[in-house]
Motif scaffolding. Structure first.
Motif, mmCIF file in Angstrom:
data_model
loop_
_atom_site.group_PDB
_atom_site.id
_atom_site.type_symbol
_atom_site.label_atom_id
_atom_site.label_comp_id
_atom_site.label_asym_id
_atom_site.label_seq_id
_atom_site.Cartn_x
_atom_site.Cartn_y
_atom_site.Cartn_z
ATOM 1 N N ALA A 136 -13.177 -4.032 5.398
ATOM 2 C CA ALA A 136 -13.852 -2.783 5.021
ATOM 3 C C ALA A 136 -15.115 -2.611 5.860
ATOM 4 C CB ALA A 136 -14.190 -2.791 3.530
ATOM 5 N N GLU A 137 -15.856 -3.700 6.040
ATOM 6 C CA GLU A 137 -17.070 -3.635 6.860
ATOM 7 C C GLU A 137 -16.714 -3.313 8.309
ATOM 8 O OE1 GLU A 137 -20.748 -6.541 8.115
ATOM 9 O OE2 GLU A 137 -19.859 -6.784 6.125
ATOM 10 N N LYS A 138 -15.669 -3.957 8.819
ATOM 11 C CA LYS A 138 -15.223 -3.723 10.198
ATOM 12 C C LYS A 138 -14.793 -2.271 10.409
ATOM 13 C CE LYS A 138 -11.233 -5.465 11.534
ATOM 14 N NZ LYS A 138 -10.188 -6.417 11.937
ATOM 15 N N PHE A 139 -14.124 -1.680 9.408
ATOM 16 C CA PHE A 139 -13.655 -0.300 9.514
ATOM 17 C C PHE A 139 -14.720 0.714 9.087
ATOM 18 C CE2 PHE A 139 -9.602 -2.481 9.681
ATOM 19 C CZ PHE A 139 -8.854 -1.703 10.555
ATOM 20 N N GLY A 140 -15.850 0.246 8.574
ATOM 21 C CA GLY A 140 -16.942 1.135 8.193
ATOM 22 C C GLY A 140 -16.693 1.926 6.927
ATOM 23 N N VAL A 141 -16.000 1.311 5.958
ATOM 24 C CA VAL A 141 -15.713 1.994 4.696
ATOM 25 C C VAL A 141 -16.172 1.158 3.512
ATOM 26 C CG1 VAL A 141 -13.751 3.283 5.628
ATOM 27 C CG2 VAL A 141 -13.362 1.050 4.546
ATOM 28 N N LYS A 142 -16.296 1.840 2.356
ATOM 29 C CA LYS A 142 -16.638 1.172 1.103
ATOM 30 C C LYS A 142 -15.564 1.482 0.068
ATOM 31 C CE LYS A 142 -20.403 3.720 0.284
ATOM 32 N NZ LYS A 142 -20.001 4.804 1.133
ATOM 33 N N ASP A 143 -15.571 0.726 -1.019
ATOM 34 C CA ASP A 143 -14.634 0.967 -2.109
ATOM 35 C C ASP A 143 -14.780 2.400 -2.605
ATOM 36 O OD1 ASP A 143 -12.654 -0.142 -3.919
ATOM 37 O OD2 ASP A 143 -14.159 0.077 -5.503
ATOM 38 N N LYS A 144 -13.653 3.080 -2.764
ATOM 39 C CA LYS A 144 -13.530 4.462 -3.256
ATOM 40 C C LYS A 144 -13.847 5.528 -2.205
ATOM 41 C CE LYS A 144 -12.288 3.137 -7.351
ATOM 42 N NZ LYS A 144 -10.883 3.062 -7.641
ATOM 43 N N ASP A 145 -14.184 5.132 -0.968
ATOM 44 C CA ASP A 145 -14.307 6.135 0.100
ATOM 45 C C ASP A 145 -12.958 6.837 0.255
ATOM 46 O OD1 ASP A 145 -16.947 5.688 0.764
ATOM 47 O OD2 ASP A 145 -16.523 4.609 2.634
ATOM 48 N N ILE A 146 -13.003 8.097 0.653
ATOM 49 C CA ILE A 146 -11.800 8.868 0.949
ATOM 50 C C ILE A 146 -11.774 9.092 2.465
ATOM 51 C CG2 ILE A 146 -10.527 11.021 0.555
ATOM 52 C CD1 ILE A 146 -10.799 9.252 -1.957
ATOM 53 N N VAL A 147 -10.631 8.760 3.087
ATOM 54 C CA VAL A 147 -10.538 8.827 4.542
ATOM 55 C C VAL A 147 -9.312 9.630 4.987
ATOM 56 C CG1 VAL A 147 -11.753 6.631 4.843
ATOM 57 C CG2 VAL A 147 -9.249 6.640 4.715
ATOM 58 N N TRP A 148 -9.292 9.945 6.282
ATOM 59 C CA TRP A 148 -8.159 10.573 6.954
ATOM 60 C C TRP A 148 -7.579 9.531 7.905
ATOM 61 C CZ3 TRP A 148 -6.706 15.813 6.357
ATOM 62 C CH2 TRP A 148 -7.551 16.563 5.516
ATOM 63 N N VAL A 149 -6.260 9.411 7.903
ATOM 64 C CA VAL A 149 -5.592 8.376 8.694
ATOM 65 C C VAL A 149 -4.568 9.006 9.633
ATOM 66 C CG1 VAL A 149 -4.085 6.341 8.586
ATOM 67 C CG2 VAL A 149 -5.913 6.632 6.892
ATOM 68 N N ARG A 150 -4.651 8.630 10.925
ATOM 69 C CA ARG A 150 -3.662 9.096 11.911
ATOM 70 C C ARG A 150 -2.552 8.059 12.021
ATOM 71 N NH1 ARG A 150 -6.531 9.383 16.615
ATOM 72 N NH2 ARG A 150 -6.948 11.588 16.328
ATOM 73 N N VAL A 151 -1.308 8.560 12.025
ATOM 74 C CA VAL A 151 -0.147 7.709 12.271
ATOM 75 C C VAL A 151 0.626 8.301 13.447
ATOM 76 C CG1 VAL A 151 0.069 6.743 9.952
ATOM 77 C CG2 VAL A 151 1.189 8.905 10.475
ATOM 78 N N GLU A 152 1.080 7.433 14.344
ATOM 79 C CA GLU A 152 1.814 7.852 15.534
ATOM 80 C C GLU A 152 3.276 7.490 15.344
ATOM 81 O OE1 GLU A 152 0.450 9.250 18.372
ATOM 82 O OE2 GLU A 152 -1.599 9.234 17.583
ATOM 83 N N THR A 153 4.112 8.493 15.065
ATOM 84 C CA THR A 153 5.545 8.263 14.914
ATOM 85 C C THR A 153 6.284 9.100 15.957
ATOM 86 O OG1 THR A 153 5.775 10.029 13.279
ATOM 87 C CG2 THR A 153 5.320 7.818 12.436
ATOM 88 N N ASP A 154 7.525 8.779 16.192
ATOM 89 C CA ASP A 154 8.313 9.475 17.194
ATOM 90 C C ASP A 154 8.725 10.854 16.678
ATOM 91 O OD1 ASP A 154 9.741 10.009 19.489
ATOM 92 O OD2 ASP A 154 11.518 8.883 18.843
ATOM 93 N N LEU A 176 -2.979 11.946 7.717
ATOM 94 C CA LEU A 176 -2.873 11.951 6.259
ATOM 95 C C LEU A 176 -4.271 11.942 5.648
ATOM 96 C CD1 LEU A 176 -0.043 9.272 5.968
ATOM 97 C CD2 LEU A 176 0.204 11.761 5.951
ATOM 98 N N GLY A 177 -4.547 12.936 4.823
ATOM 99 C CA GLY A 177 -5.844 13.023 4.155
ATOM 100 C C GLY A 177 -5.777 12.476 2.748
ATOM 101 N N ASP A 178 -6.915 12.503 2.068
ATOM 102 C CA ASP A 178 -7.011 12.074 0.667
ATOM 103 C C ASP A 178 -6.557 10.631 0.473
ATOM 104 O OD1 ASP A 178 -7.915 14.625 -0.233
ATOM 105 O OD2 ASP A 178 -5.842 15.342 -0.108
ATOM 106 N N VAL A 179 -6.880 9.772 1.416
ATOM 107 C CA VAL A 179 -6.513 8.357 1.327
ATOM 108 C C VAL A 179 -7.701 7.599 0.747
ATOM 109 C CG1 VAL A 179 -5.724 6.322 2.580
ATOM 110 C CG2 VAL A 179 -5.047 8.604 3.375
ATOM 111 N N VAL A 180 -7.495 6.957 -0.386
ATOM 112 C CA VAL A 180 -8.592 6.248 -1.040
ATOM 113 C C VAL A 180 -8.663 4.807 -0.536
ATOM 114 C CG1 VAL A 180 -7.268 5.548 -3.097
ATOM 115 C CG2 VAL A 180 -9.737 5.759 -3.253
ATOM 116 N N CYS A 181 -9.867 4.338 -0.275
ATOM 117 C CA CYS A 181 -10.091 2.954 0.151
ATOM 118 C C CYS A 181 -10.351 2.100 -1.088
ATOM 119 C CB CYS A 181 -11.299 2.870 1.086
ATOM 120 S SG CYS A 181 -11.066 3.769 2.629
#
Length: 193
Positions: free
Chosen positions: A130-148, A154-159
């Motif tokens: 969490a420290e390495k990724f710069g997030v805390k418990d209950k933070d909401i993030v956006w995540v990119r996924v690379e698929t073919d 993807l939004g609304d992702v809870v940490c």
């Protein structure tokens, strides 16, 4: 290059209390480990149950161990709709006022007045990650996924941060199918709300 983490699809499953398991499988029966999961101490069981809704039922639904303090049924939105259950999108453990169903096992059945949810997208983090990724418990993030052919953000992702976790993101089968997720998929955080 941004840090990445594994993204795993979590299929329909149930978490049970020891008391409800005893009703479904009989007194004295124990959970039988089928395979260990990515989260430490978590496992899929040999035992399966049927989840019954107002319209139809889902057979052979996996039970995850160990036992929990509350019963919880995690379905995709498609699963829930197909059997007639209004299941809200919630974080694991937040079952108050959620969907109702009947659980059927080989020794008995029980009706739950609540406990059926569609699991909110989430990332389990160790405190160090969490420290390495710069997030805390209950933070909401956006995540990119690379698929073919189906790249997505993807939004609304809870940490969720705990020393008992292994770092991994969980999405349900609807989400996995929508992005054509391969067997091994990595994600990266692109922003924090």
């Amino acid at each position: 290059m941004a840090e990445k983490f594994i993204v795993e699809a979590s299929a329909r499953h149930v978490h049970l209390t020891a008391e409800v398991f005893a009703v479904l499988f009989g007194e004295g029966k124990e959970l039988t480990v089928k395979k260990m999961l990515s989260q430490p101490g978590q496992f899929a069981c040999e035992e399966r149950i049927t989840v019954v809704g107002p319209k139809k039922e889902l057979k052979n639904v996996s039970i995850l161990g160990p036992f929990r303090s509350a019963n919880q049924v995690e379905l995709s939105a498609t699963d829930a709709r197909s059997i007639g259950i209004a299941a809200p999108i919630r974080e694991s453990g937040d079952v108050a006022g959620s969907g109702a169903c009947t659980l059927v096992g080989p020794a008995g059945e029980i009706t739950l007045s609540e406990g059926v949810i569609v699991a909110k997208r989430h990332i389990h983090f160790t405190p160090e990650d969490a420290e390495k990724f710069g997030v805390k418990d209950k933070d909401i993030v956006w995540v990119r996924v690379e698929t073919d052919g189906r790249k997505a953000i993807l939004g609304d992702v809870v940490c969720r941060v705990s020393p008992t976790y292994a770092t991994a993101m969980h999405i349900d089968t609807d989400e996995s199918n929508a992005i054509a997720a391969p067997r091994e998929l990595m994600g990266e955080i692109v922003s924090v709300d």
